[in-house]
Design a protein around this motif. Sequence first.
Motif: not given
Length: 659
Positions: A219, A222-223, A226, A260, A264, A398
């Motif tokens: 995460e 991904l965050s 994002a 994504v 996220g 993920k």
Amino acid sequence: MEFESIPGVGGKTAAALAELEAPEAALESGDVLTIASAPGITEGRAAAIARGAIQRRHDDPGGFLATDRAKSLYDDALSLLQERAVTQYAEKRLETLYPSPCASRIQEVHQLVDRALSRDPDSDVLDALGGVDPLAEPSGLRVRDRCLATADAEQYAKAKNRMPELSAEVVDDARDIDELARSYATVFVLDESFAGIDIDGDVRILPNALEEPETVVPERLLSFFATNREPILAAAEVHRLAGLEPPCELDTLINGLDRVDDDGTIVGDEELRRLEVAVDDLDAAVGTAESVANDHLRDAIKERNVTIEGQDFLSLVEQGARVDSLLARELDEDFETALKKARTHLRDSLSLAPEEGELADRIFGGDPTFPISRREDAVSRLKNELTAARDRRASTLKSELAADLAELREPVDQLVRNALELDVELAIARFATDFDCVMPEFGDPETGFEIRAGRSPLLDVDFQHVDPVDYGVEGVTLLSGVNSGGKTSLLDLVGLVVILAHMGLPVPAESVRLQRFTELHYYAKSQGTLDAGAFESTLQEFGDLISGADGRLVLVDELESITEPGASAKIIAGILEALDTQGATAVFVSHLADQIRAAADVPVAVDGIQAVGLVDGELQVDRSPVKDHLARSTPELIVEKLAGEASDASFYESLLEKF
């Protein structure tokens, strides 16, 4: 590198710089973006630190801008550049450009300018740059279904620092890990000594977990993507429009970003979407399925005439039969059909897989009843299974996407950096284009300066309407001229050209040749006569100036206004004599040129901005000074004009003879 040896860097800032991954490289290259990522350092502060590091690297003593007016001119020059930057980063990065007497620093900036002047400031590129910002690290991310576990206190401290998104727990033995496994979906154990333990739940022994964040907490990555989606896409567009070679395959990057969402979460996977919808819509779908079943059974009952002979009814009652038994006997087939309709609706509306459908079928069943109702335990089990399947799918996706994006993390940094640095170059290119600039040439010491067709961008008129000026000086010179003839503007032009040249930048002229000056001393016009104390301070300042003046450029605007004209002429003459002895280059604007020249013990050159006449009350001036020429004053021009126009010119002619 001793950070505190950088001008302006104290202990607190040095400690912040030490936390960077490669602080020496960032300081060496003047990398404002990296320096600004240190804790508590803003982009403006980063620019000042980078400038200090550059000075130290080139053994630059600093202090080139020796007076307030010189500093003000530098601010004006910098503003002209910054106005042509699109991003705030470029504005701050341009602050690392400063005037220096060091040939190595000037040549270093020339390399940047060479790249800049090859760029095309295309409007589409500039529009795309408007969306580019330095990449930001997401904050506040918290993942609650996983934890880190270790028996080592040092590892525990590292875990809390490096992975604040997860809970870190201290364990003593396998029982502690077993207890954590009951509370968390996944437990990552950092100690290899626990390998081989047999514990129910998802317990993974990963000694290198802290070095593999994309595996443990995907995460985070991904965050990051994002959060920075827009600047990354804008930087990619800048590369495409400007023809820059990207550090990664742009299509691959864009495809990754498309997978994504802004928060996220994973998007674009049909199976994950199916499971998410199934979990969210389960209760509503079960309710609708109940209605489908009961509607069918209700209609069946309405259409059916049930006849039970009295003896049969009595027999059933005596046997303890309920109405449900009667329904089972009379409506058995319709009940089964109603159940089938409910199960089919539930499977179809939630797009359940076969194994999920089997669990769904258990929600409706049992003995015939009316109305038909769900079995809550079966609903709860199906929901748990769908939720677990959704979470497993999301976790797998993920991890897979984070693994793909991990390879793009460093290239994305470079992608955005390239775009931001392009903005710096385009600002320089736009400055050079807007003001018809040329690269200056540096000559031998004591050659002064020579400006051909220079035009000041600081005047309050459209640049294209500015009259070009030719002017050059070696040694010390007095500049004379009429009021409003452009003497101060010329000093500003000289100061600006010298500052830009020593910044390593192009200058607004057709050609410029100058020596490398050690310092620029520019004294603006004084506002009225000074009192005794201020006058004394001013003389002390010039006394300090003359000490070691070799290589300095001195620009002074009407110094005579500080005291009485007779005394001023003698003082200025003395200052010019001392500067000439020191080998400085100086231009003094004065209305007392004749008196100063008479008072000086050395030959003093006098140049003049020549007024060519008056037209409709407007002074007509040749803005380029005439060498070795004492310019006429405005009163002389007016008297001369009246002498030529009056029928009896004797009075005006007598006045004219006194000039």
